[in-house]
Design an enzyme around this catalytic site. Structure first.
Site, PDB file in Angstrom:
ATOM      1  CG  LEU A  59     -16.504 -18.015 -21.178  1.00  0.00           C
ATOM      2  CD1 LEU A  59     -17.777 -18.796 -20.955  1.00  0.00           C
ATOM      3  CD2 LEU A  59     -16.481 -17.456 -22.591  1.00  0.00           C
ATOM      4  CB  CYS A  60     -16.380 -11.528 -19.857  1.00  0.00           C
ATOM      5  SG  CYS A  60     -15.160 -10.756 -20.904  1.00  0.00           S
ATOM      6  N   PRO A  61     -16.331 -12.378 -16.663  1.00  0.00           N
ATOM      7  CG  PRO A  61     -16.621 -11.629 -14.457  1.00  0.00           C
ATOM      8  CD  PRO A  61     -17.129 -12.639 -15.444  1.00  0.00           C
ATOM      9  CG  ASP A  76     -15.464 -13.555 -23.588  1.00  0.00           C
ATOM     10  OD1 ASP A  76     -16.032 -12.996 -24.550  1.00  0.00           O
ATOM     11  OD2 ASP A  76     -16.012 -13.739 -22.482  1.00  0.00           O
ATOM     12  CG  HIS A  81     -20.429 -16.634 -18.633  1.00  0.00           C
ATOM     13  ND1 HIS A  81     -21.002 -16.331 -17.459  1.00  0.00           N
ATOM     14  CD2 HIS A  81     -19.112 -16.652 -18.438  1.00  0.00           C
ATOM     15  CE1 HIS A  81     -20.070 -16.195 -16.560  1.00  0.00           C
ATOM     16  NE2 HIS A  81     -18.920 -16.388 -17.140  1.00  0.00           N
TER      17      HIS A  81
END
Ligand code: SF4
Lengths: 82, 347
Positions: free
Chosen positions: A14-16, A41, B45
């Site tokens: 997931l980011c970042p 993502d 997220h």
């Protein structure tokens, strides 16, 4: 000579984290290297291009294919010190 | 002409750090941003996972701030080192499992290491006296400067005039007169300064910058530690705490149930590592089992899978459970009625 692009697998992150993986991979590469980042993502579709703009790397394409994000970029020489 | 002095600014993505960096740029300082990824950051997220949130534009606020400021941003993965901050905070927790004071000390310390490695002159943060109950009090700001090792290389441009002059001020690298004296919980001075700089669009985090300030999230993390008998976590654990319904029918295992397509897709990525269940006779969620579940436990889990799928009113549903090694179990079970799922099972 045709060079294969450097692949960065950032799927299921997931980011970042995809941005961090890209940043860390690019840090060790010479200018002019093509890099392909694959992620799941969808946030990466905006974040990696933003990261490229901030750091002056050339964004070649950013697209979603079959639920996966693929970003292609070419590295540009960075000013020293950072 | 002499080289401009160089500062690294801690960029969280919120307004205060944006303003602090901007104030330094106004004074001709060369500023680069640093952002620490702890695993708990609210950034990215949840809004990437849930289907409904996919429609909203999502951006990484720290990157966005850096772009607005025209500065470089270094995002640093501190997931491993940060565990000790969360698990053993010397100064304790805030209202939930947020170790804010230790967290600030940790981040400023990392920034201090960074400036030494990169030959920068000082560190800038967006802290404001009295803004936050734990880490930004008159008595805790000096703790951050001292325990991080940064001492008077740590400049807080938004409240600097309420604090003793730091080295960058004493040396004349920055003009103290053009720094600020904000204090207290009010956001008005920050908003006025943003207007003055022509900054209109900025993130406004409600409780804090990370999930550890969220009561529900902290409850789930505490449950995880309790069930393991020790305070330990991996990145996957803390990511999964952000997704799905968490139901613990027995102390030794819990179920993570996708609530919608986006979450199911996210959970799919964990299938190989977790025992997982899915209803094969009706549509329904993907369910991960966290913990050691016996075949008998899986039968109970299968009944719950039935309960949360479209077959909830059917007499029987068929459920397939697959263990990480690939072994598959098939169940034909009656979905568990809602009345047989006690409220205490919901984490
Ligand atoms: S809210 Fe989270 S990230 Fe922010 S200071 Fe507290 S513990 Fe650190």
């Amino acid at each position: 000579m045709f060079e294969m692009p450097v692949e960065v697998d950032a799927r299921n992150l997931l980011c970042p984290l995809p941005v961090i993986r890209t940043q860390d991979a690019v840090a060790g590469l010479p200018a002019g290297t093509e890099v392909v980042v694959r992620c799941t993502d969808p946030g990466a579709l905006l974040d990696i291009p933003a990261w490229c703009r901030i750091n002056g790397h050339e964004l070649l394409s950013a697209r979603e294919i079959d639920g996966e994000v693929e970003v292609r970029l070419r590295t540009v020489a960075q000013p020293p010190a950072a | 002409m002499s080289q401009p002095r160089k500062a690294v600014a801690l960029i969280s993505g919120g307004l205060d750090s944006l303003l602090a960096a901007r104030v330094m740029l106004e004074q001709g300082i060369h500023v680069e941003g640093i952002n620490f990824f702890t695993g708990f950051c609210v950034e990215g997220h949840t809004h990437a996972i849930r289907q409904k949130d996919r429609k909203r534009p999502k951006r990484n606020n720290a990157l966005w701030v850096a772009e607005q400021l025209g500065i470089r941003l270094h995002i640093v993965d501190v997931i491993e080192e940060y565990k000790d901050v969360v698990i053993n905070p010397r100064h304790g927790y805030g209202a939930n499992l947020n170790p804010c004071l230790d967290c600030k000390v940790f981040m400023v310390h990392k920034a201090w290491e960074w400036i030494r490695a990169h030959d920068f002159d000082f560190i800038v943060t967006g802290e404001v006296i009295g803004q936050r109950p734990m880490s930004q009090r008159a008595d805790t700001l000096p703790v951050v400067a001292r325990e991080s090792g940064a001492e008077d290389l740590l400049l807080r441009p938004l409240c600097a005039r309420n604090l003793p002059p730091t080295l960058p001020e004493r040396e004349g690298w920055v003009d103290r007169e053009r720094l600020y004296d904000f204090s207290g919980r009010t956001r008005k001075p920050q908003m006025a300064l943003a207007r003055q700089f022509g900054i209109e669009d900025y993130a406004q985090p409600a409780g804090g910058c990370c999930f550890l300030t969220d009561r529900q999230y902290a409850t789930k993390l505490a449950d995880l530690w309790r069930s393991r008998g020790e305070r330990r976590y991996e990145l996957d654990d803390i990511m999964l705490l952000k997704v799905g319904r968490h139901i613990r029918p027995r102390p030794h295992f819990k179920l993570i149930i996708g609530r919608e397509e986006g979450e199911n897709r996210f959970l799919e990525g964990y299938r190989k590592r977790f025992t997982h269940l899915r209803c094969t006779s009706h549509k329904g969620p993907l369910v991960l089992v966290d913990g050691e579940a016996s075949d008998q436990d899986l039968e109970l889990a299968a009944r719950m899978v039935g309960r949360f799928g479209q077959g909830r009113h059917a007499e029987q549903v068929e459920v397939e459970a697959q263990r990480p090694g690939g072994a598959v179990l098939h169940f034909q079970v009656a979905p568990l009625p809602a009345s047989e799922i006690p409220a205490e099972w919901y984490v």
